[in-house]
Write a protein that holds these residues in place. Structure first.
Motif, mmCIF file in Angstrom:
data_model
loop_
_atom_site.group_PDB
_atom_site.id
_atom_site.type_symbol
_atom_site.label_atom_id
_atom_site.label_comp_id
_atom_site.label_asym_id
_atom_site.label_seq_id
_atom_site.Cartn_x
_atom_site.Cartn_y
_atom_site.Cartn_z
ATOM 1 N N THR A 1 -76.811 68.904 -3.171
ATOM 2 C CA THR A 1 -75.742 67.917 -3.278
ATOM 3 C C THR A 1 -75.108 68.057 -4.648
ATOM 4 O O THR A 1 -75.802 68.141 -5.659
ATOM 5 N N TYR B 1 -69.325 62.930 -3.285
ATOM 6 C CA TYR B 1 -70.424 63.884 -3.203
ATOM 7 C C TYR B 1 -70.104 64.892 -2.113
ATOM 8 O O TYR B 1 -69.327 64.628 -1.202
ATOM 9 N N THR C 1 -70.136 58.255 -3.512
ATOM 10 C CA THR C 1 -71.482 58.005 -4.009
ATOM 11 C C THR C 1 -71.839 56.521 -3.920
ATOM 12 O O THR C 1 -70.972 55.659 -3.760
ATOM 13 N N ASP D 1 -74.221 68.425 -11.045
ATOM 14 C CA ASP D 1 -75.496 68.316 -10.339
ATOM 15 C C ASP D 1 -76.009 66.880 -10.534
ATOM 16 O O ASP D 1 -75.336 66.045 -11.144
ATOM 17 N N ASP D 2 -77.200 66.597 -10.015
ATOM 18 C CA ASP D 2 -77.759 65.235 -10.114
ATOM 19 C C ASP D 2 -77.794 64.739 -11.555
ATOM 20 O O ASP D 2 -77.385 63.609 -11.842
ATOM 21 N N TYR E 1 -74.289 64.085 -12.978
ATOM 22 C CA TYR E 1 -73.677 62.870 -12.421
ATOM 23 C C TYR E 1 -74.365 61.618 -12.976
ATOM 24 O O TYR E 1 -73.711 60.620 -13.285
#
Length: 121
Positions: free
Chosen positions: A3, A11, A24, A112-113, A116
């Motif tokens: 994701t 996303y 999101t 990326d995670d 974000y």
């Protein structure tokens, strides 16, 4: 399955050559109760950054932009009758559309995670 995220709070969950796109959890919380989702049409060709959909809440209308270039392959019809699915679970039942990814290299420019998480601190 990966994701990635845009700075605009969309996303894209990559499933092979297809991306599942939505907003999101952070975005749905900021918008409040979602009352309408304007879905793209299946077959619509989008360039990265094009407006793909619109989400309307009790507070505001918010454009949803294409995180990558490609062709819309499927839309979440359930949102037509139940737009609140985006509030309940934006990444599972509340996804907005699926896109056939034209250029997987465009995913490299997304967050990326961790990136974000830093953005939404």
């Amino acid at each position: 399955m990966t994701t990635k995220f845009t700075p605009d709070h969309e996303y894209i969950r990559v499933e092979g050559a297809t991306g599942v796109v939505g907003i999101t959890n952070y975005a749905q919380e900021a918008l409040g109760d979602i009352v309408f989702v304007e879905l793209p049409s299946v077959g619509k060709v989008l360039k990265k950054g094009d407006e793909a959909a619109v989400v309307e809440s009790v507070k505001a209308a918010s454009e949803i932009y294409a995180p990558v270039s490609g062709t819309v392959t499927e839309i979440n019809e359930a949102l037509s009758g139940e737009p609140g699915l985006v509030n309940q679970d934006p990444t599972a039942g509340g996804w907005i559309y699926k896109i056939a990814i034209a250029d997987a290299g465009e995913l490299d420019g997304l967050l990326d995670d961790a990136g974000y998480a830093d953005l939404t601190k």
